[in-house]
Design an enzyme around this catalytic site. Structure first.
Site, PDB file in Angstrom:
ATOM      1  N   SER A 100       0.683  -1.654   0.347  1.00  0.00           N
ATOM      2  CA  SER A 100       0.202   0.377   0.197  1.00  0.00           C
ATOM      3  C   SER A 100       0.514   1.105   0.068  1.00  0.00           C
ATOM      4  CB  SER A 100      -0.938  -0.169   0.939  1.00  0.00           C
ATOM      5  OG  SER A 100      -1.786   0.786   1.819  1.00  0.00           O
TER       6      SER A 100
ATOM      7  N   GLU B   2      -1.131  -1.041  -8.636  1.00  0.00           N
ATOM      8  CA  GLU B   2      -2.575  -1.716  -8.150  1.00  0.00           C
ATOM      9  C   GLU B   2      -2.505  -0.522  -7.126  1.00  0.00           C
ATOM     10  OE1 GLU B   2      -3.165  -2.849  -4.584  1.00  0.00           O
ATOM     11  OE2 GLU B   2      -1.342  -2.662  -3.902  1.00  0.00           O
TER      12      GLU B   2
ATOM     13  N   HIS C 279      -3.908  -4.838  -3.041  1.00  0.00           N
ATOM     14  CA  HIS C 279      -5.472  -4.931  -1.736  1.00  0.00           C
ATOM     15  C   HIS C 279      -6.913  -5.819  -2.589  1.00  0.00           C
ATOM     16  CE1 HIS C 279      -3.508  -1.181  -1.958  1.00  0.00           C
ATOM     17  NE2 HIS C 279      -4.074  -0.752   0.099  1.00  0.00           N
TER      18      HIS C 279
END
Length: 307
Positions: free
Chosen positions: A116, A212, A277
């Site tokens: 992330s 992503e 995620h």
């Protein structure tokens, strides 16, 4: 783009430090994640400020200075074999320039894991330390503590990396072909906002870019990719592997955006590689040579992620 230095794999009994680089850490989930690590015969040590809360900015796990000090202290501790992030969220960008990268380089290579917004630190570990790092689950992540598959992917990468050299796609090719390069990438939002910073990569030339994101509707994904395109950051990229796009709108609406923005690069693009995620997220290394093959829908590492 050249390969980076691979840290050594972990052995049973290894001491690992858990640090908070970003958002507040839920104590119950942290304890659950620590139990997973102990079940692997690791010795997890929680950094002093992991459960801190910022007095005014509720989206941060304590002050920038304390989060940076925890990471640096853990990295420079010779008894620590790996540093694992407790969670993502937001905040790693705020403390990245507070780290003493010279001291961390002198401490030598070790394993670093997170995903992330931790992408900004993966960038810095590549540019400042020249190290392979692992884009994998965070210790207090809900997807990690509930997913045996995500746990097994990380465990295998840490202890037996030769067993997890191929990542298989669950989707199709967005653009066909085969490409070789060195892996890099992460969270699209952070890659775009990291442009021009002291530790950001100058570009993806010669690399296999793994992308992503989460919570970005299609027009915002368009905007982020367009920023990377207009800046020249994507010039010369060898191939692209796409991970999860949770809460980015229906995929049938997002897919045309990805095709429109990435298809013009003329390089292979593989969808749904299962990192990021998503449920059962796989661990992927950044800084290792690999081959992307859209016919087989695979990303295959030349060497194990760790020595």
């Amino acid at each position: 783009m050249k390969e980076l230095t691979r840290p050594e794999r972990l052995a049973p009994g290894a001491r690992v430090a858990v640090v908070a680089t970003s958002g507040p850490v839920p104590e119950e989930r942290l304890q659950a994640g620590l139990d997973v690590l102990r079940g692997w015969d690791l010795d997890p040590v929680v950094a002093p400020h992991v459960l801190d809360a910022h007095g005014e900015l509720g989206y941060l796990a304590g002050s920038d200075a304390d989060r940076a000090a925890d990471l640096q202290r853990a990295w420079c501790d010779p008894s620590v074999a790996a540093v694992l992030c407790a969670r993502g969220g937001y905040g790693a960008q705020r403390m990245a320039d507070l780290l003493d990268w010279d001291a961390m380089r002198a401490a030598g290579p070790k394993v670093f894991v997170g995903f992330s917004d931790v992408t900004v630190l993966h960038q810095a570990f590549a540019t400042r330390l020249g190290l392979v790092s692992l884009y994998g689950p965070v210790v207090a992540g809900a997807d990690f503590v509930k997913s045996a598959r995500a746990q097994e992917s990380l465990r295998a990468t840490l202890f037996a990396p030769e067993t997890v050299r191929t990542l298989a796609s669950a989707g199709t090719a967005l653009a066909p072909g085969r490409a070789r390069g060195v892996t890099l990438g992460g969270y699209l939002n952070v890659l775009a906002t990291d442009l021009g910073t002291p530790s950001g990569r100058p570009g993806a030339r010669g690399g296999l870019l793994l992308l992503e994101d989460v919570g970005e509707v299609p027009y915002r994904v368009d905007r982020l990719l367009t920023q990377l395109l207009r800046s020249g950051w994507l010039d010369g990229v060898a191939g692209i592997g796409l991970g999860s796009w949770r809460d980015c709108g229906p995929y049938e609406e997002l897919r045309p955006v990805l095709a429109d923005r990435l298809g013009g690069l003329g390089v292979p693009v593989v969808e749904e590689l299962g990192f990021g995620h998503c449920d059962d997220a796989m661990t992927v290394p950044f800084g290792t040579a690999a081959e992307l093959d859209t016919d087989s829908g695979t990303l295959t590492l030349d060497k194990p992620a760790l020595r």
